[in-house]
Every structure is written in C-alpha cells, then in structure tokens.
Design an enzyme around this catalytic site. Structure first.
Site, PDB file in Angstrom:
ATOM      1  N   LYS A   1       2.235 -12.064 -14.119  1.00 14.63           N
ATOM      2  CA  LYS A   1       0.901 -11.624 -13.701  1.00 14.63           C
ATOM      3  C   LYS A   1      -0.170 -12.614 -14.163  1.00 14.63           C
ATOM      4  O   LYS A   1      -1.125 -12.898 -13.430  1.00 14.63           O
ATOM      5  CB  LYS A   1       0.599 -10.233 -14.265  1.00 14.63           C
ATOM      6  CG  LYS A   1       1.374  -9.103 -13.596  1.00 14.63           C
ATOM      7  CD  LYS A   1       0.924  -7.752 -14.157  1.00 14.63           C
ATOM      8  CE  LYS A   1       1.632  -6.596 -13.465  1.00 14.63           C
ATOM      9  NZ  LYS A   1       1.166  -5.282 -13.979  1.00 14.63           N
TER      10      LYS A   1
ATOM     11  N   GLY B   1       0.773  -1.246   0.000  1.00 14.51           N
ATOM     12  CA  GLY B   1       0.000   0.000   0.000  1.00 14.51           C
ATOM     13  C   GLY B   1       0.799   1.289   0.000  1.00 14.51           C
ATOM     14  O   GLY B   1       0.263   2.346  -0.325  1.00 14.51           O
ATOM     15  N   THR B   2       2.076   1.215   0.370  1.00 15.14           N
ATOM     16  CA  THR B   2       2.877   2.453   0.385  1.00 15.14           C
ATOM     17  C   THR B   2       3.633   2.647  -0.931  1.00 15.14           C
ATOM     18  O   THR B   2       4.407   3.581  -1.072  1.00 15.14           O
ATOM     19  CB  THR B   2       3.886   2.474   1.557  1.00 15.14           C
ATOM     20  OG1 THR B   2       4.820   1.401   1.384  1.00 15.14           O
ATOM     21  CG2 THR B   2       3.188   2.331   2.897  1.00 15.14           C
ATOM     22  N   GLY B   3       3.400   1.764  -1.901  1.00 18.15           N
ATOM     23  CA  GLY B   3       4.090   1.857  -3.186  1.00 18.15           C
ATOM     24  C   GLY B   3       3.476   2.881  -4.119  1.00 18.15           C
ATOM     25  O   GLY B   3       2.563   3.620  -3.744  1.00 18.15           O
ATOM     26  N   TYR B   4       3.953   2.903  -5.365  1.00 19.51           N
ATOM     27  CA  TYR B   4       3.578   3.967  -6.316  1.00 19.51           C
ATOM     28  C   TYR B   4       2.071   4.067  -6.528  1.00 19.51           C
ATOM     29  O   TYR B   4       1.467   5.093  -6.227  1.00 19.51           O
ATOM     30  CB  TYR B   4       4.289   3.774  -7.667  1.00 19.51           C
ATOM     31  CG  TYR B   4       3.895   4.852  -8.657  1.00 19.51           C
ATOM     32  CD1 TYR B   4       4.415   6.150  -8.529  1.00 19.51           C
ATOM     33  CD2 TYR B   4       2.970   4.615  -9.662  1.00 19.51           C
ATOM     34  CE1 TYR B   4       4.031   7.158  -9.399  1.00 19.51           C
ATOM     35  CE2 TYR B   4       2.580   5.618 -10.536  1.00 19.51           C
ATOM     36  CZ  TYR B   4       3.111   6.887 -10.404  1.00 19.51           C
ATOM     37  OH  TYR B   4       2.718   7.894 -11.262  1.00 19.51           O
ATOM     38  N   ILE B   5       1.436   3.023  -7.028  1.00 16.06           N
ATOM     39  CA  ILE B   5      -0.010   3.105  -7.280  1.00 16.06           C
ATOM     40  C   ILE B   5      -0.787   2.816  -5.997  1.00 16.06           C
ATOM     41  O   ILE B   5      -1.887   3.333  -5.795  1.00 16.06           O
ATOM     42  CB  ILE B   5      -0.465   2.187  -8.445  1.00 16.06           C
ATOM     43  CG1 ILE B   5      -1.882   2.541  -8.924  1.00 16.06           C
ATOM     44  CG2 ILE B   5      -0.379   0.702  -8.073  1.00 16.06           C
ATOM     45  CD1 ILE B   5      -2.053   3.928  -9.520  1.00 16.06           C
ATOM     46  N   GLY B   6      -0.192   2.027  -5.101  1.00 20.04           N
ATOM     47  CA  GLY B   6      -0.858   1.665  -3.856  1.00 20.04           C
ATOM     48  C   GLY B   6      -1.336   2.857  -3.059  1.00 20.04           C
ATOM     49  O   GLY B   6      -2.480   2.888  -2.591  1.00 20.04           O
TER      50      GLY B   6
ATOM     51  N   ARG C   1      -2.988 -14.879 -11.991  1.00 19.85           N
ATOM     52  CA  ARG C   1      -4.417 -15.018 -12.318  1.00 19.85           C
ATOM     53  C   ARG C   1      -4.835 -16.489 -12.305  1.00 19.85           C
ATOM     54  O   ARG C   1      -5.863 -16.850 -11.732  1.00 19.85           O
ATOM     55  CB  ARG C   1      -4.715 -14.437 -13.707  1.00 19.85           C
ATOM     56  CG  ARG C   1      -4.622 -12.932 -13.817  1.00 19.85           C
ATOM     57  CD  ARG C   1      -5.050 -12.484 -15.217  1.00 19.85           C
ATOM     58  NE  ARG C   1      -5.029 -11.029 -15.358  1.00 19.85           N
ATOM     59  CZ  ARG C   1      -5.542 -10.372 -16.390  1.00 19.85           C
ATOM     60  NH1 ARG C   1      -6.100 -11.058 -17.390  1.00 19.85           N
ATOM     61  NH2 ARG C   1      -5.490  -9.049 -16.448  1.00 19.85           N
TER      62      ARG C   1
END
Length: 306
Positions: A131, A10-15, A135
């Site tokens: 990714k 959550g502290t990342g770029y999009i997070g 999935r």
C-alpha cells in the site's frame, strides 16, 4: 455539482458500503464490473441493491487498459476498493488515470492502518509495504489523492474481538495480545463510507491522509473487554500473550491466522493506530472535519451482541 465517482472493486467488502454512501449522497456513481460479475450468483444481492440505488455499471477490467481509460474518462474521482490480491495491480489504475488526464482525485485501496506509520512484522509488513508503494507511485505521478486510514472495521474486529475464527464476541475467555493497554480504533463500515464520500469534494482532504479516529471509538483492548463484561454482566478469563510468544505464534501459523495475528501485533502491541500525532501537514481527522456525522460508537455497536 457533486463529483462523478468511479469505483474499482466496488462489489467487495468495504466497496459496497462506499458505493451505497456515494449514491445516497447524490453523486453520479459508476462501478467498473466484469460481465461475469453481473451474472455471478454470489454478487446478485449487491448488484440488485446497486441497481435500486441508481448506480451505473461500466463493463471493464483492471487488466484491460483500454476499458479502464474509457471508464475513467467519464468521471471526476476514482475510488479503488480492490482486495488484498489486487493491491499491487493498482499501478494499472495509476497508468490509466495518467492517460485519461481528467481525474480530480484518486482514493487508492487503503481503509486500514496508516501504512507510512507502522511497526509491523510479516506477513502484515509486506501488505502494508504494498500500500505504501502505491502511495509513492501516486505521488510520483502528481495525481491528486486522499488516503483514507479508517483503522479497524467494527464488522470484523468487534464481532470477533480479534479471536481468529470467532463469529461472535467472547462469553467465557478472551485472548489479549500484549498487555492490552495500547489504544486501537474501531469504526462501523457505514460510517467509514460516509466520511469517505464527504471527503471527495472537500479541499481540506486534498493530498492528505483522512484519519477516521473518533474519540468514542478509540479504546484499549483491556477497556474494550471491560465494556463488554459490563454489557453481559460477566467477568471473562483474560489470557495475555506476551509479544515474544506472539511473534513465535505468527511464525508458526499459516494463512489467514498469521495475517490476523501480525495485524493484531501492529495494532494491539505496537499501538500503530494511535502511537503518533496527526500533523496538519499530512493529515486531518474525520470526526473533527465532519462533526455533523452521527457515528456509531463502540459502546453502541456492542449492544447488538448482548
């Protein structure tokens, strides 16, 4: 009742954008963090903002199974926004979700191309495959999911015009991969976050791919350059790189340039953002589902750089 959401990464770029959207939308919002993250000066602004938004921190680690299960048992929905290096480690999240047994929905770390519909070369090919494997693992375990295919981040691609190393849009010349005609999709990070959170409790996005492809943000590279030229009142020199040359450049480049170029090849040459129809059997489109969201258009986004 708004679902309780746990963020991993959550502290990342999009997070950080999605965590903020979650808290502002009234979801009880939890972020899994390591002790070291809370005291990391590089993360202090993000942590401070989260605290002000009423975000709850749960101490834990992707590599500590018990801490993952414990955190997951406290929520309804898990959103992973882990970075590139941890994509392959999401099997750990899947195992913990399976053990916890209470998760209504899992959003794995996606937020780019639809990885099941790409024509990529290395190194992008392997990243997309990782990714796609995640999935398949989610589906094999029968975990309810939503995959968010948000295409390009405006904050990176409209800022740089996909010119490696650029920190502002071009003013004199611009390198265009291929013939510049396939359409790509550029979305502001805040809008990606808003759409993602709207999807959390929406039955229409359950076990579907949520494509973020607003019409005003779907544009060819040639048209993007023309739009920018109009804004700055100047004609740029357009340097076209044929596919054959681009493939050679990718092979000769090192990280991160080869990554940027190979993603560029997939999107701008092969047209992987827009070369397929969204079928109701597997996907839905965000701006159609949520017409109330006033998204930032490419045109509006570029105004700040003039």
């Amino acid at each position: 009742m708004a679902s309780k959401i746990l963020f991993i990464g959550g502290t990342g770029y999009i997070g950080k954008f999605i965590v903020e959207a979650s808290a502002k939308a009234g979801h009880p919002t939890f972020v899994l963090v390591r002790e070291s993250t809370l005291s990391n000066p590089a993360k202090s602004v993000v942590i401070y903002n989260f605290k002000n938004l009423g975000v709850n921190f749960l101490i834990g680690d992707l590599f500590d199974h018990e801490s993952l299960v414990k955190a997951i048992k406290q929520v309804d929905v898990v959103i992973s926004t882990v970075g590139h290096a941890q994509l392959v480690e999401q099997d750990r999240i899947i195992a913990a979700i399976k053990e916890a047994g209470n998760v209504k929905r899992f959003f794995p770390s996606e937020f780019g191309n639809d990885v099941d519909r790409v024509n990529a070369v290395e190194p992008a090919k392997s990243a997309f495959a990782t990714k796609a494997n995640v999935r398949r693992a989610i589906e094999a375990e029968g975990i309810p999911y939503t995959y968010v295919s948000s295409n390009f981040f405006s904050g990176y691609f409209l800022l740089s015009f996909n010119q490696p190393g650029a920190t502002a849009p071009p003013r004199d010349k611009v390198v265009i991969l291929g013939d510049g005609n396939p359409k790509a999709v550029f979305n502001k990070e805040d809008d990606i976050a808003t759409y993602t959170i709207k999807a959390v409790d929406d039955p229409r996005t359950l076990n579907k791919i949520l494509y973020i492809k607003p019409p005003a943000n779907t544009i060819s590279f040639n048209d993007l350059v023309s739009l920018w030229e109009k804004k700055i009142g100047k004609t740029l020199e357009r340097i076209y790189v044929p596919e054959e040359q681009l493939l050679k450049n990718i092979q000769e480049a090192s990280v991160p340039v080869n990554v940027v170029l190979s993603i560029g090849h997939s999107v701008f040459v092969k047209g992987d953002h827009t070369n397929f129809e969204i079928e109701p059997s597997f996907g839905v489109e965000a701006s159609e589902l949520y017409p109330d969201v006033k998204y930032t258009t490419v045109d509006e986004y570029l105004k700040q750089f003039v």
